[in-house]
Scaffold this active site. Structure first.
Site, PDB file in Angstrom:
ATOM      1  CG  ASP A 144      -2.359  -0.358   0.836  1.00  0.00           C
ATOM      2  OD1 ASP A 144      -2.558  -0.805  -0.307  1.00  0.00           O
ATOM      3  OD2 ASP A 144      -3.263  -0.200   1.672  1.00  0.00           O
ATOM      4  CG  ASP A 200     -10.058  -9.243  11.798  1.00  0.00           C
ATOM      5  OD1 ASP A 200     -10.713  -8.222  12.074  1.00  0.00           O
ATOM      6  OD2 ASP A 200      -9.097  -9.617  12.503  1.00  0.00           O
TER       7      ASP A 200
END
Length: 734
Positions: free
Chosen positions: A141, A447
């Site tokens: 990223d 998550d």
């Protein structure tokens, strides 16, 4: 027809079930007595009450909230199970083993050292799995040229490392871990092995030197997409060791486009880009997700996961196999509870006894189709609906069918055009990515939210905790990073609890009540900050003002309060000892729970509430993985590092100063007035807080090293404590 040989088995812990349920019943009865005692006070005539109503109500509300969170937590202890796998029973024909994609995410080379990231990449490439069925993707990223350089150099080193591991059956396939530790297998193989090992070690040192000397960077917020298949660009000039290209896993570097004007959705956004880009290259039915510092410690993890995914009885509904997070740099004392014992040794086993645990951020093998939102259909008449869900890419729509084998990589022009489209920052506009498809965006705990919604859709999961850790990461070794991490997770978890996906509202119609309670405990545990702050301040203020809040020692209800306190501590100690911990482990966990409650849980909850009402936008800071030698030394010695922000330091020090004042003042009052029978519980609360949190007292008054509590923080905390006592006493007078 003879039943196939089972690939796995599970064991239900009947003794633990009996212990947990018996304790829950008896503890609940004691809580009922406590609630009756508190409620009966509120029914008395206000003129005859011995104590003011406000502190009594605050303490009662705190006891109710803590009891509610405790009740939710009993679901995770309702039916604990453990599992065993038999990977030797998997098909010997490699054609029957499914392909696997490995997703590794990194964001900032300054906080996540490139050498460490490359070790994770190399350990994933070296998994004991057919290399032609293994594809490793790294999401960068940061768009760092240093990371891309590291990938190219790691590919060259892997051509030496992988054959070495295979030839000698090396178990530890992370190069740094292998060469740093004295492994048992290092003494085997004779002189030929040792010579070969030395040669590989020299190659590894060259790799590290090449990465260390390289200069590179990249804007973390503004850069175009870059996709490079490293396998197609390896240096053919190195002829010292020729390795068949087919024997090497595919290695792909992906840096998605990021622009300040477009939301990038942190790790979940990066994973969704990898899902799309990988569908053009390998489109494997199973995906292993790893944090950049979580290397593969056992090369057999893929085969162990396939023991569940290839079981015809559970596979149709099985979304993912979750392995525990383990860490290689845990100290003997583990003062910060970095091993997360309660989560991975108690809660996740109980989760597994229901419909399986939640996703845990890293170390899980997930079925790709489970992330497709349940909208995949073979009927081509639904093309419009599919494009509304997955975007305008026809190639991506084509890849959704499980029998589709991508061949775009052979057409370089189309490949670059399509993958850059899929990795662009605008591709997800007006689609269901992050809402129903892929990893979900409504929380920084992507998550937890993704795992919860998968279970709501009818998917199941399993938790497997083998004797040898399958993955090893780097834990936080200083208090500041621990509390930052705790604030971030608390904000994400409570954010889900306050959203439309609240486990206690959204969950029960779609899953069992017990499973909803498990998710509910995780979502609402940050609210512990309220009862902990109350118990650390209200009884102390009342003690100094001679106001009793608890029954006298001679009162029968005192036994109920005493039983609840001792029952909770004894149950916690029982679980610690049962999972291999010690009395010191129990004390460390008690202390960290208190510290997090008055700092991380407080700020995380406030952050979640502010986001809910629109006063703040979501933010994410990667945990610093760069080790400070001095801080690591303090951690290994079992000493707290208090060189943290005043935002964290002042609240915990203020609580300690307040309890020191109330303990001393309370004892003096008891000696002078002689009301020890009424004030015993409140004096004991202050004493217990000081004993458990003695390292903070030590840091304030005794230590002289770098990690001590700053004098300025102590003075500021003392000032806040004095203001609280002054204003609180005035309020109690009226």
């Amino acid at each position: 027809m003879k039943d196939p040989v089972p690939l796995h088995d599970f064991h239900v812990h009947k003794l633990s079930i009996l212990t947990h349920r018996s304790h829950a019943l008896i503890h609940s009865i004691a809580l009922a007595f406590l609630i009756y005692y508190r409620a009966s006070f509120l029914l008395q005539d206000p003129k005859t009450r011995e104590s003011p109503t406000l502190p009594w109500v605050l303490v009662f509300a705190s006891e109710l909230l803590l009891s509610f969170i405790w009740l939710l937590g009993q679901a995770c202890r309702w039916r604990p199970v453990t599992r065993t796998v038999f990977p030797e029973r998997l098909p010997e024909d490699i054609d029957k083993l499914p392909p696997i994609d490995v997703f590794i995410c990194t964001a900032d080379p300054n906080k996540e050292p490139t050498v460490d990231v490359m070790n994770t990449v190399l350990s994933a490439m070296a998994l004991d799995y057919p290399p032609e069925k293994l594809h490793v993707y790294l999401s960068d990223d940061g768009g760092s040229t240093l990371t891309l350089h590291g990938m190219r150099e790691s590919w060259r080193f892997a051509r030496w490392w992988l054959p070495f591991c295979t030839r000698y059956g090396i178990t530890t396939r992370c190069p740094e871990a292998y060469f740093s530790a004295l492994e048992e297998d290092e003494d085997d193989g004779g002189s030929e092995f040792k010579a070969h090992r030395q040669k590989i070690k020299e190659k590894y040192e060259m790799l590290k030197e090449s990465i260390t000397k390289a200069r590179g960077g990249g804007s973390t917020r503004d850069h175009p997409s870059i996709i490079e298949v490293i396998q197609a660009n390896y240096d053919t000039s190195d002829t010292v060791l020729q390795v068949d290209q087919a024997k090497m896993p595919l290695l792909v570097y992906v840096s998605r486009e990021k622009r300040p004007s477009h939301p990038h959705h942190f790790k979940a956004g990066a994973l969704n880009v990898l899902l799309r880009v990988s569908s053009m290259i390998s489109n494997s039915p199973y995906v292993l997700v790893l944090d950049c510092d979580m290397h593969c410690n056992d090369p057999t993890s893929a085969r162990q996961a396939m023991c569940f995914h290839l079981d015809s009885k559970i596979s149709p509904s099985l979304a993912f196999v979750q392995f525990p997070q383990r860490f290689h740099n845990i100290s003997k004392n583990d003062i910060y509870d970095s091993q997360l014992r309660s989560c991975f040794s108690v809660q996740w086993q109980g989760f597994d006894g229901l419909k399986g645990p939640s996703l845990s951020g890293t170390g899980f093998y997930i079925k790709r189709v489970s992330l497709c939102g349940g909208t995949i259909q073979e009927d081509t008449d639904n093309l419009k609906e599919l494009k509304q869900s997955f975007g305008l890419s026809n190639e991506l729509i084509k890849s959704l069918h499980q029998n589709c084998k991508p061949n775009l990589i052979n057409d370089q022009h189309r490949f670059l055009k399509e993958t850059q489209l899929l990795a662009s920052c605008t591709y997800e506009s007006d689609t269901r990515w992050g809402k129903e498809v892929g990893f979900l965006y409504d929380s920084v705990c992507e998550d937890y939210l993704t795992g919860f919604t998968l279970h709501c859709k009818g998917w199941t999961s399993v938790y497997h905790d083998p004797p040898r850790p399958q993955f090893l990461g780097s834990c936080t070794t200083n208090l500041n990073d621990l509390l930052i991490q705790g604030t971030r997770s608390s904000s994400g978890l409570l954010g889900v609890g306050l959203s439309n996906f609240s486990p206690l509202i959204y969950g029960p119609p779609r899953m069992s009540l017990l499973e909803s309670m498990c998710y509910g405990e995780l979502a609402f545990s940050p609210l512990c900050f309220m009862p902990l702050w109350c118990f650390a301040t209200i009884p102390q203020l009342c003690l100094l003002n001679g106001i009793p809040l608890y029954p006298t020692v001679s009162n029968l209800y005192f036994l109920a309060f005493m039983f609840i306190f001792l029952s909770s501590l004894a149950k916690h100690l029982y679980e610690v000892l049962l999972t291999g911990g010690s009395l010191q482990t129990w004390r460390n966990e008690q202390r960290i729970w208190m510290i997090k409650s008055v700092t991380s849980y407080l700020y995380g909850s406030l952050d979640a509430i502010m986001k809910k009402i629109g006063m703040r936008e979501a933010s994410f800071l990667p945990t610093n993985k760069v080790a400070d030698d001095e801080l690591v030394r303090l951690y290994q010695m079992g000493k707290f590092d208090f060189q943290t922000s005043n935002m964290f330091l002042v609240p915990m020090v203020a609580v300690i100063i307040l309890n020191m004042a109330s303990f001393v003042g309370g004892l003096v009052r008891v000696i002078i007035v002689g009301n020890g029978d009424k004030m015993f519980v409140q004096i004991f609360i202050s004493f217990y807080i000081l004993i458990i949190n003695f390292p903070i007292v030590e840091g304030m008054m005794m230590r002289k090293d770098k990690g001590r509590v700053r004098s300025s923080a102590t003075l500021l905390s003392a000032m806040f404590s004095a203001i609280y006592l002054f204003l609180g006493s005035i309020i109690l007078m009226y």
